[in-house]
Motif scaffolding. Structure first.
Motif, short mmCIF file in Angstrom:
data_model
loop_
_atom_site.label_atom_id
_atom_site.label_comp_id
_atom_site.label_asym_id
_atom_site.label_seq_id
_atom_site.Cartn_x
_atom_site.Cartn_y
_atom_site.Cartn_z
N LEU A 271 0.83 -1.20 0.00
CA LEU A 271 0.00 0.00 0.00
C LEU A 271 0.87 1.25 0.00
CD1 LEU A 271 -2.69 1.52 0.31
CD2 LEU A 271 -2.45 1.23 2.79
N ALA A 272 1.91 1.28 0.82
CA ALA A 272 2.80 2.45 0.86
C ALA A 272 3.41 2.71 -0.51
CB ALA A 272 3.88 2.23 1.91
N ALA A 273 3.85 1.64 -1.18
CA ALA A 273 4.44 1.82 -2.51
C ALA A 273 3.41 2.32 -3.51
CB ALA A 273 5.04 0.49 -2.99
N ARG A 274 2.17 1.82 -3.44
CA ARG A 274 1.12 2.24 -4.37
C ARG A 274 0.78 3.72 -4.15
NH1 ARG A 274 -2.81 -0.83 -6.69
NH2 ARG A 274 -1.07 -2.32 -6.82
N LEU A 275 0.69 4.12 -2.92
CA LEU A 275 0.36 5.52 -2.64
C LEU A 275 1.47 6.47 -3.12
CD1 LEU A 275 -1.17 5.18 0.95
CD2 LEU A 275 -2.40 5.54 -1.21
N ARG A 276 2.71 6.06 -2.96
CA ARG A 276 3.82 6.90 -3.44
C ARG A 276 3.81 7.01 -4.96
NH1 ARG A 276 6.79 4.13 0.58
NH2 ARG A 276 7.56 2.67 -1.02
N GLN A 277 3.52 5.90 -5.62
CA GLN A 277 3.62 5.87 -7.08
C GLN A 277 2.44 6.55 -7.76
OE1 GLN A 277 3.96 1.69 -7.88
NE2 GLN A 277 5.99 1.51 -6.93
N ARG A 278 1.24 6.32 -7.27
CA ARG A 278 0.04 6.78 -7.99
C ARG A 278 -0.66 7.97 -7.34
NH1 ARG A 278 -3.17 1.22 -9.81
NH2 ARG A 278 -1.39 0.16 -10.78
N TYR A 279 -0.50 8.13 -6.03
CA TYR A 279 -1.29 9.15 -5.35
C TYR A 279 -0.41 10.02 -4.44
CZ TYR A 279 -4.66 5.58 -6.74
OH TYR A 279 -5.38 4.65 -7.45
N PRO A 280 0.66 10.59 -4.97
CA PRO A 280 1.53 11.41 -4.12
C PRO A 280 0.81 12.69 -3.69
CG PRO A 280 2.18 11.61 -6.41
CD PRO A 280 1.12 10.55 -6.38
N PHE B 168 5.62 4.02 9.78
CA PHE B 168 6.96 3.48 9.53
C PHE B 168 7.20 3.30 8.04
CE2 PHE B 168 9.93 0.04 8.72
CZ PHE B 168 11.00 0.38 9.53
N TYR B 169 6.15 2.95 7.30
CA TYR B 169 6.29 2.71 5.86
C TYR B 169 6.04 3.98 5.04
CZ TYR B 169 6.10 -2.06 7.53
OH TYR B 169 6.37 -3.22 8.21
N GLY B 170 5.95 5.10 5.72
CA GLY B 170 5.80 6.38 5.02
C GLY B 170 4.37 6.77 4.72
N ILE B 171 3.40 6.15 5.37
CA ILE B 171 1.99 6.48 5.16
C ILE B 171 1.56 7.48 6.22
CG2 ILE B 171 -0.35 5.59 5.03
CD1 ILE B 171 0.80 2.89 4.22
N ASP B 172 1.31 8.69 5.79
CA ASP B 172 0.82 9.74 6.70
C ASP B 172 -0.70 9.80 6.55
OD1 ASP B 172 0.43 11.88 8.32
OD2 ASP B 172 1.27 13.38 6.95
N ALA B 173 -1.40 9.18 7.46
CA ALA B 173 -2.85 9.02 7.31
C ALA B 173 -3.57 9.37 8.60
CB ALA B 173 -3.18 7.58 6.90
N SER B 174 -4.83 9.69 8.46
CA SER B 174 -5.71 9.97 9.59
C SER B 174 -6.82 8.93 9.63
CB SER B 174 -6.31 11.37 9.47
OG SER B 174 -5.29 12.35 9.37
N ASP B 175 -7.44 8.79 10.80
CA ASP B 175 -8.54 7.85 10.97
C ASP B 175 -9.86 8.56 10.66
OD1 ASP B 175 -10.45 6.02 11.78
OD2 ASP B 175 -9.34 5.40 13.55
N PRO B 176 -10.59 8.13 9.63
CA PRO B 176 -11.83 8.83 9.27
C PRO B 176 -12.93 8.65 10.30
CG PRO B 176 -11.62 6.82 8.01
CD PRO B 176 -10.33 6.98 8.75
#
Length: 598
Positions: free
Chosen positions: A468-477, A493-501
């Protein structure tokens, strides 16, 4: 005549080389599939608990973590993590879930490397069990039957998926199969094989307590093997009594060796067997309590059984064919196996089982191959946790051996059909690479649609956070990410900066809504509304779905949500009784992780 003899010897030599070549190719394919899967998957829900406990075994020689499972499987994991030289704070205080997170993400260790080293011993063990399947089937049905069984084992998506993880289900099933195979061989070499069978049985029981229902069956098989080995023609009453005494003695030898192995695994962790009984330990009543008290195992083992019985007394939730329910369904496990087993494999299992029962040549093997399978399946059906086919991984092992019986049929059409079915299995398995965990067969739409019918370790066990981290970096920066993740990994840790909806008003949730498929299956009303008002745009590993959620008028959404709804406990976790979990955790470094996949 000499030329004919030389030609026959040459043909036999070529057949042996061809046999060995096919075995190597099948195991190499399986090894590649498991290693590449292990390299690319982030920790599943249960793995950090086992890896953290393994490190405690190595560094502190303590039994205090994960008592609901015996030590052997975690000692095997420790044989890999020993090469990682992992750092673990000796002053750490927390439960076993926090221990796994602390070891992997908060102690300066490389979780990718540590998890790979933890998984490699299980991969090697899974390959060795493939040789047991081969040898057992070859004993029953010859070299061709052995290759049929090994082919089914090597291409089993469930075996590949769980054999590439640092978990306990494959080792337990494999040790049981090894014990049964050795009991079969004890029909001809009892003095050698009976103690070895007891060792393998002890290894199974020392890996996972769900092996216990098979113990009486295997002891009866020991009696049966010795009666066969010492049989005479036309035995009289005296001879029959002698055979019975010998059989009982053989069962006693197997039992004593198994007990010794269980004790040895605990002593290997802590030679002093230091153990403090957890407070609020579940109390067994009636016959169960007496049986637990009589178990000839160390006190930590018996307390682990009590914890497992406490889990069985809880009400868990499940998901089957789009229905989220509470409690357990007796038909859940057979249905899940029907969904997640290749169609060709189902055909060969059933045909092989029938052949084993009906053909005189194979009938003596039926008690060894089929009876343990039926007993273990019956025990699994009575369980309260509908969490995945991993509770029945003995099925693709034992029934692969049974499937070898199809080669006993001499008809050419049967051989052609068997070859075609194995090829069908191979194609189905290879097509799902590298996403073996969410596999389902073609009749149910393949791995892309498994999440519509099953959940948890059948589909989404937290394994795709790295992907998921790789997909977000590649397609949805640079897009806003809202994440509902079911797993043990740490997204940041994998670079996903996310919030809880789920922690903000719905009107503020816009951008990418990323949800684990198991969370979708068990979504409460709030999360379901967020999903239903979003557009599905992508998926990762057939276990995580990505939605795009446009900004909406504040009033339109908040009209549906005048107040923030408190999610009921039975909608937010696999076990609804979170109060009981908290009470247990105050005194025992246990769940919640084990409550997802004990």
């Amino acid at each position: 005549m000499r030329q004919a003899a030389r030609a026959g010897e040459g043909l036999r030599r070529h057949r042996r080389w061809l046999f060995a070549l096919v075995v190597v190719v099948l195991l190499a394919e399986m090894a590649v599939a498991m290693v590449t899967t292990a390299v690319n998957q982030t920790p599943t829900i249960d793995e950090p608990v086992y890896v953290g406990t393994a490190e405690i075994y190595l560094q502190q020689r303590s039994l205090r973590y994960n008592p609901e499972h015996p030590p052997l499987g975690k000692l095997l994991i420790a044989s890999g993590t020993a090469f990682a030289d992992a750092h673990l704070d000796r002053a750490f205080v927390g439960d076993q879930t926090e221990l796994g997170r602390h070891l992997l993400y908060e102690s300066g260790n490389d979780p990718w490397r540590l998890m790979l080293l933890a998984r490699l011993p299980m991969i090697v063990l899974t390959l060795l069990f493939g040789l047991v399947v081969l040898a057992f089937a070859r004993d029953l049905a010859g070299p061709v039957g052995g290759l049929v069984a090994l082919g089914l084992y090597a291409f089993s998506p469930d075996i590949i998926a769980h054999g590439s993880l640092a978990t306990l289900d494959v080792p337990m099933a494999g040790f049981l199969l090894t014990s049964v195979w050795l009991l079969w061989r004890a029909r001809r070499r009892p003095r050698l094989c009976l103690p070895l069978a007891g060792g393998a049985l002890g290894a199974a029981v020392a890996t996972k307590m769900s092996a216990l229902p098979a113990v009486p069956v295997l002891l009866l098989l020991a009696v049966l093997s010795v009666r066969y080995a010492c049989r005479t023609h036309n035995p009289g009453p005296r001879e029959r009594r002698r055979l019975l005494v010998l059989g009982v003695g053989a069962a006693l030898v197997v039992a004593l060796v198994a007990i010794a192995v269980v004790w040895a695994t605990y002593l290997a962790v802590d030679p002093q067997l230091r153990w403090a009984r957890p407070e609020n330990l579940p109390v067994a009543h009636g016959l169960r309590a007496r049986v637990v008290d009589w178990l000839p195992f160390p006190e930590p083992y018996r307390d682990g059984v009590r914890i497992q019985l406490g889990f069985e007394n809880m009400t868990w939730s499940g998901f089957l064919f789009g229905r989220h329910y509470h409690g357990s369904l007796w038909y859940y496990l057979p249905t899940a196996l029907l969904i997640k087993t290749p169609l060709g494999m189902l055909a060969l299992w059933s045909t092989g089982a029938v052949a084993t029962v009906r053909m005189p040549r194979l009938r003596p093997a039926a008690p060894y191959v089929l009876v343990p399978t039926v007993v273990l399946l019956a025990a699994a059906l009575t369980g309260s946790r509908d969490l995945g086919v991993r509770y029945a991984l003995f099925m693709p092992m034992f029934l692969a051996v049974a499937a070898a019986g199809v080669t006993a049929c001499r008809r050419r059409s049967a051989h052609i059909a068997t070859t075609a079915l194995i090829l069908f299995v191979a194609v189905s398995s290879l097509r799902t690479y590298p996403y073996y965990l969410p596999y389902s067969n073609e009749a149910f739409g393949g791995p892309a649609r498994t999440h519509l019918r099953l959940h948890d370790s059948n589909v989404d066990w937290g394994q795709d956070l790295g992907r998921l981290a790789a997909r977000l970096r590649q397609r949805y920066p640079d897009e806003k990410i809202w994440l509902v993740y079911k797993g043990s990994g740490v997204p940041s840790f994998y670079g996903i900066d996310a919030s809880d909806p789920r922690k903000v008003p719905p009107s503020e949730v816009h951008g990418l809504l990323v949800v684990s498929d198991s969370s979708i299956a068990k979504a409460d009303r709030r999360l379901a509304t967020l999903i239903n008002t979003s557009m599905r745009i992508d998926e990762v590993g057939h276990s995580i779905t990505i939605y795009r959620r446009a900004a909406r008028e504040r009033g339109a959404l908040e009209a549906k949500w005048p107040q923030r709804e408190k999610v009921p406990h039975n909608r937010s976790t696999t076990s609804p009784d979170k109060g009981a979990i908290r009470r247990f955790r105050t005194s025992c470094p246990g769940p919640p992780s084990c409550f997802h996949g004990t």
